[in-house]
Design a protein around this motif. Structure first.
Motif, PDB file in Angstrom:
ATOM      1  N   UNK A 157       0.829  -1.209   0.000  1.00  0.00           N
ATOM      2  CA  UNK A 157       0.000   0.000   0.000  1.00  0.00           C
ATOM      3  C   UNK A 157       0.862   1.257   0.000  1.00  0.00           C
ATOM      4  N   UNK A 158       0.401   2.244  -0.718  1.00  0.00           N
ATOM      5  CA  UNK A 158       0.923   3.601  -0.549  1.00  0.00           C
ATOM      6  C   UNK A 158      -0.178   4.420   0.112  1.00  0.00           C
ATOM      7  N   UNK A 159       0.113   4.926   1.310  1.00  0.00           N
ATOM      8  CA  UNK A 159      -0.819   5.812   2.006  1.00  0.00           C
ATOM      9  C   UNK A 159      -0.412   7.248   1.684  1.00  0.00           C
ATOM     10  N   UNK A 160      -1.332   8.022   1.118  1.00  0.00           N
ATOM     11  CA  UNK A 160      -1.072   9.419   0.761  1.00  0.00           C
ATOM     12  C   UNK A 160      -1.817  10.327   1.729  1.00  0.00           C
ATOM     13  N   UNK A 161      -1.061  11.075   2.531  1.00  0.00           N
ATOM     14  CA  UNK A 161      -1.653  12.037   3.458  1.00  0.00           C
ATOM     15  C   UNK A 161      -1.740  13.376   2.735  1.00  0.00           C
TER      16      UNK A 161
ATOM     17  N   UNK B 167       2.266  13.723   1.729  1.00  0.00           N
ATOM     18  CA  UNK B 167       3.343  12.835   2.152  1.00  0.00           C
ATOM     19  C   UNK B 167       2.915  11.412   1.851  1.00  0.00           C
ATOM     20  N   UNK B 168       3.855  10.602   1.351  1.00  0.00           N
ATOM     21  CA  UNK B 168       3.559   9.220   1.003  1.00  0.00           C
ATOM     22  C   UNK B 168       4.266   8.271   1.981  1.00  0.00           C
ATOM     23  N   UNK B 169       3.560   7.199   2.307  1.00  0.00           N
ATOM     24  CA  UNK B 169       4.093   6.185   3.212  1.00  0.00           C
ATOM     25  C   UNK B 169       3.814   4.812   2.608  1.00  0.00           C
TER      26      UNK B 169
END
Length: 373
Positions: free
Chosen positions: A120-124, A131-133
């Motif tokens: 997963x890429x979590x995009x805040x 910011x990507x995590x």
């Protein structure tokens, strides 16, 4: 599940040691317990006829894991005194530690333990950028981000006609930043191969980014209702990942059920039952293999030769195919070898099944979507 990473297992003949080690339990005595586990699994391989060199290689590799911080576990595949592959597991083995010595590596448990682990890429997202995590079952790490225009970002409270121009600039800034975030997120997905994109932020910012992402990614996107500045907890990400796995399995299962009916040419796009699957594997017609790990047919004995195409329900059939040497193997492992060597993916359909249908679809626990061209 893309099976390409298993290719090294089929570049050499067997027999193979296949070990699944549960590393999820951590206590003060963990290092000592893992040394005992390594010794016990080595003894189990010896009892099944494994050679000394392979047994020692497995024991050494397991002993080195005594201080490992793997959250779930590790699979090890070894032959001729060498560990060839040792992928981490996305969840602990249901049956705990296990070892098997057989002509083929026992890889079917990986479909549940390692395969269905969407990256997963979590995009805040906020008005300034994102910011990507990167998240997986093995942890998280920073994946970069993007910073858009920083001014103007906020509307004024006045309704004076003189402010209309400024308000338009704010709108343009928001739209510009959403487009930059979408472009950066698409590039991040392509670079990482992420299966799932999770958008976190206020409603407007999330929707603006979602709408600008490429069409090819639309079925990979999930939005959350958390506001700007919020961070997703591990259990929330795990729930979203599990939902994604179930949805993908459901879609594949629906395709399989729909493909059971013959087309206008009288050909079906699906097969189930070991004889039909063996025939499809020999003819390179498996487009995707569907497996219910531990289904009744997964244990069924088939016969294999050194070549992946040398696969038969009965030993005498291999002689017809020109193979003089033959070994018994589990049906699931033989079919998975064929899938690896022909570039076909495989999936566990268990997440899509109600409990009462656990071994009914596909029949016996093994099925395939077929290709005819």
């Amino acid at each position: 599940m893309d099976l390409a990473f298993l290719h090294p297992l089929y570049e050499h003949p067997g027999p193979w040691a296949s070990v699944y080690a549960d590393l999820s339990r951590h206590t003060e005595d963990t290092p000592h317990e893992r040394e005992l586990t390594a010794a016990a699994l080595a003894r189990e391989l010896a009892s099944q006829g494994a050679d000394d060199a392979t047994r020692d290689a497995v024991r050494e590799a397991l002993t080195k894991l005594r201080h490992a911080t793997d959250p779930h576990g590790r699979a090890l595949f070894a032959r001729a005194g060498q560990v060839i592959l040792d992928p981490p597991l996305a969840r602990p083995p249901r049956a705990g530690d296990s070892a098997r010595w057989a002509p083929l590596p026992h890889v079917s448990p990986l479909l549940e333990l390692a395969g269905e682990d969407p990256l997963c890429v979590v995009a805040y997202v906020d008005r300034r950028g994102a910011d990507f995590e990167l998240r997986s079952a093995l942890g998280s790490r920073d994946a970069g981000g993007v910073s858009g225009r920083q001014w103007p970002l906020h509307r004024t409270s006045t309704v004076d006609w003189s402010e209309r121009h400024f308000q338009l600039k704010v709108e343009n800034t928001w739209e510009h930043n959403a487009a930059e975030v979408a472009d950066a997120l698409a590039a991040c997905q392509e670079e990482t191969g992420a299966d799932l994109l999770i958008l976190v932020g206020d409603d407007r910012e999330r929707r603006s980014v979602h709408e600008r992402l490429p069409k090819r990614l639309q079925d990979r996107i999930v939005e959350t209702r958390r506001g700007s500045g919020s961070r997703l907890l591990d259990q929330e990400v795990e729930r979203l990942r599990d939902d994604h796995v179930r949805e993908r399995a459901r879609e594949d299962l629906e395709r399989f059920l729909a493909s059971r009916s013959p087309d206008d040419d009288g050909r079906t796009g699906a097969a189930e039952g070991v004889p039909a699957l063996v025939e499809a594997a020999r003819e390179h017609r498996i487009d995707e293999l569907l497996v219910i790990p531990e289904g009744p047919d997964t244990h069924r004995e088939v016969w294999i030769g050194e070549d992946p195409d040398q696969l038969a329900v009965r030993r005498t059939e291999l002689r017809t195919l020109g193979e003089q040497d033959a070994w018994p193997a589990r049906a699931d492992d033989a079919l998975l070898r064929s899938a690896v060597m022909t570039g076909a993916p495989a999936i566990s359909v268990v997440p899509a099944l109600p409990h009462e249908a656990a071994h009914d679809v596909p029949v016996g626990g093994l099925g395939a979507l077929l290709r005819w061209k």
